[in-house]
Motif scaffolding. Structure first.
Motif, PDB file in Angstrom:
ATOM      1  N   SER A   1      39.757  44.127  30.368  1.00  0.00           N
ATOM      2  CA  SER A   1      40.990  44.622  29.755  1.00  0.00           C
ATOM      3  C   SER A   1      42.206  43.937  30.363  1.00  0.00           C
ATOM      4  O   SER A   1      43.153  43.572  29.656  1.00  0.00           O
ATOM      5  CB  SER A   1      41.100  46.141  29.936  1.00  0.00           C
ATOM      6  OG  SER A   1      40.083  46.809  29.227  1.00  0.00           O
ATOM      7  N   GLU A   2      42.184  43.753  31.672  1.00  0.00           N
ATOM      8  CA  GLU A   2      43.316  43.099  32.333  1.00  0.00           C
ATOM      9  C   GLU A   2      43.426  41.629  31.942  1.00  0.00           C
ATOM     10  O   GLU A   2      44.527  41.078  31.878  1.00  0.00           O
ATOM     11  CB  GLU A   2      43.173  43.220  33.850  1.00  0.00           C
ATOM     12  CG  GLU A   2      43.400  44.632  34.388  1.00  0.00           C
ATOM     13  CD  GLU A   2      43.506  44.646  35.899  1.00  0.00           C
ATOM     14  OE1 GLU A   2      42.868  43.781  36.541  1.00  0.00           O
ATOM     15  OE2 GLU A   2      44.231  45.507  36.431  1.00  0.00           O
ATOM     16  N   LEU A   3      42.281  40.987  31.674  1.00  0.00           N
ATOM     17  CA  LEU A   3      42.274  39.568  31.338  1.00  0.00           C
ATOM     18  C   LEU A   3      42.526  39.307  29.852  1.00  0.00           C
ATOM     19  O   LEU A   3      42.814  38.170  29.470  1.00  0.00           O
ATOM     20  CB  LEU A   3      40.931  38.942  31.736  1.00  0.00           C
ATOM     21  CG  LEU A   3      40.636  38.868  33.241  1.00  0.00           C
ATOM     22  CD1 LEU A   3      39.197  38.420  33.468  1.00  0.00           C
ATOM     23  CD2 LEU A   3      41.607  37.912  33.927  1.00  0.00           C
ATOM     24  N   ALA A   4      42.404  40.328  29.017  1.00  0.00           N
ATOM     25  CA  ALA A   4      42.556  40.147  27.567  1.00  0.00           C
ATOM     26  C   ALA A   4      43.942  39.605  27.238  1.00  0.00           C
ATOM     27  O   ALA A   4      44.945  40.030  27.811  1.00  0.00           O
ATOM     28  CB  ALA A   4      42.313  41.465  26.849  1.00  0.00           C
ATOM     29  N   ARG A   5      43.981  38.684  26.290  1.00  0.00           N
ATOM     30  CA  ARG A   5      45.246  38.067  25.902  1.00  0.00           C
ATOM     31  C   ARG A   5      45.609  38.308  24.436  1.00  0.00           C
ATOM     32  O   ARG A   5      46.788  38.339  24.089  1.00  0.00           O
ATOM     33  CB  ARG A   5      45.183  36.551  26.151  1.00  0.00           C
ATOM     34  CG  ARG A   5      45.117  36.184  27.628  1.00  0.00           C
ATOM     35  CD  ARG A   5      46.421  36.538  28.328  1.00  0.00           C
ATOM     36  NE  ARG A   5      46.372  36.260  29.762  1.00  0.00           N
ATOM     37  CZ  ARG A   5      46.063  37.157  30.677  1.00  0.00           C
ATOM     38  NH1 ARG A   5      45.761  38.408  30.295  1.00  0.00           N
ATOM     39  NH2 ARG A   5      46.048  36.848  31.955  1.00  0.00           N
ATOM     40  N   ASP A   6      44.611  38.455  23.578  1.00  0.00           N
ATOM     41  CA  ASP A   6      44.896  38.551  22.148  1.00  0.00           C
ATOM     42  C   ASP A   6      44.458  39.874  21.521  1.00  0.00           C
ATOM     43  O   ASP A   6      45.236  40.511  20.814  1.00  0.00           O
ATOM     44  CB  ASP A   6      44.218  37.398  21.393  1.00  0.00           C
ATOM     45  CG  ASP A   6      44.733  36.047  21.847  1.00  0.00           C
ATOM     46  OD1 ASP A   6      45.959  35.891  21.942  1.00  0.00           O
ATOM     47  OD2 ASP A   6      43.902  35.159  22.108  1.00  0.00           O
ATOM     48  N   GLU A   7      43.208  40.277  21.775  1.00  0.00           N
ATOM     49  CA  GLU A   7      42.691  41.418  21.029  1.00  0.00           C
ATOM     50  C   GLU A   7      41.527  42.083  21.757  1.00  0.00           C
ATOM     51  O   GLU A   7      40.702  41.422  22.381  1.00  0.00           O
ATOM     52  CB  GLU A   7      42.222  40.954  19.645  1.00  0.00           C
ATOM     53  CG  GLU A   7      41.671  42.056  18.765  1.00  0.00           C
ATOM     54  CD  GLU A   7      41.149  41.529  17.441  1.00  0.00           C
ATOM     55  OE1 GLU A   7      41.619  42.013  16.398  1.00  0.00           O
ATOM     56  OE2 GLU A   7      40.279  40.639  17.452  1.00  0.00           O
TER      57      GLU A   7
END
Length: 322
Positions: free
Chosen positions: A126-132
């Motif tokens: 979740s912390e690394l997510a960038r788009d979706e």
């Protein structure tokens, strides 16, 4: 939000193509869509196997879903086969050949790890997510604590500009606790929908990493993490199909559990859907017309419907008439 607008344009275009037997160019021209809107809709429908690429005509939705599932199963079978062959060397991890930036591997989280190691991995993703981030959730025992944690986690990623979508079994919204939190999720910027059938529990991060339950028939069997490769893309396509055919939260009935109906309510609902009048239903059941009118009112309220006809339509969408 542009993502939601693209979804709706593709969905509306597909519906017109099916209803009027039109090709994509014909339907797009009638809807006065721009070239960019048509291109995005075509890309969406093609990805979901809902479009014949050569003729530009629509593909029946069930057939499209079957094709996506077949591709997913075939790819998963390859993963399992290669994992068995490489188990001694991989130590529980699987690497598949692919493009240099797309090597896939699989990691299994036993049941006893789901509260610890898997939870930490989900937090990291979740912390690394960038788009979706997209999630698919069958009926399960939600708690105030788990729903609160989900709200806090999603507020954090939405603040970063990440799109978050959550798809739930419609009958799960019969739980007032989940329904209340779902409204709070929507106010926080999440997109929430309901669908009659959830094939498996699944989370997909940036269309690159997926977490699915190890056994679709056993929610407590542990989970599998798949990173990179065609399998994740296939799972994302299945999610897109389920999302595209799901109902907005505001359209999901307040009570979606057919099992909660009494025998009398079930009988009235089936005859109501068949077009029977109150007097005919009363004669068939051996009760008064006033009783039937009361039961019809109860069913209409449970389904969040505005009329007898609307109640029948919603009951059919929920699979209550199967």
């Amino acid at each position: 939000m542009p993502y939601a607008a693209d979804d709706e344009a593709a969905r509306t275009l597909y519906a017109r193509m099916r209803e009027r037997n039109e090709s994509l160019p014909e339907a797009a021209a009638a809807m006065d869509l721009t070239a960019a809107e048509v291109a995005r809709a075509r890309e969406t429908l093609d990805r979901l196997h809902l479009l014949h690429t050569e003729t530009g005509t629509s593909v029946e939705a069930v057939a499209a879903l079957g094709r996506s599932l077949q591709e997913s199963h075939r790819l998963l079978d390859r993963l399992v086969e290669q994992q068995v062959k490489a188990a001694a060397l991989a130590g529980g991890y699987l690497t598949l050949p692919g493009r240099p930036d797309e090597n896939a591997h699989v990691e299994f989280f036993p049941r006893q790890d789901t509260r610890g190691r898997l939870s930490r991995r989900m937090h990291e993703l979740s912390e690394l997510a960038r788009d979706e981030i997209v999630g698919m959730h069958p009926v399960s025992a939600w708690t105030q604590e788990s729903l609160g944690e989900a709200l806090a986690r999603n507020e954090f990623v939405i603040a970063k500009g990440v799109r978050v979508r959550s798809l739930h079994a419609q009958r799960a919204f019969g739980d007032p606790l989940l329904r209340d939190f779902a409204r709070r999720w929507v106010r926080a910027g999440m997109e929430v929908r309901g669908t009659p059938v959830i094939p498996t529990r699944m989370l997909v991060y940036d269309r690159h990493t997926a977490i699915i339950q190890a056994d679709p028939d056993d929610l407590e069997a542990g989970a599998v993490l798949i990173r990179g490769g065609a399998v994740v893309r296939s799972l994302a396509a299945i999610y897109d199909y389920c999302w595209m055919t799901a109902s907005e939260l505001s359209d999901v009935p307040h009570s979606s559990d057919f099992g909660a109906l009494t025998d009398q309510q079930r009988a009235v609902l089936r005859m109501l859907a068949a077009g029977a009048k109150d007097s005919a239903i009363a004669r068939s059941l051996g009760v008064s017309t006033r009783t039937v009118t009361r039961v019809v009112g109860e069913l209409t309220a449970m389904l969040g419907a505005t009329s007898r006809f609307h109640a029948g339509v919603r009951a059919a969408r929920l699979g209550w008439l199967d």
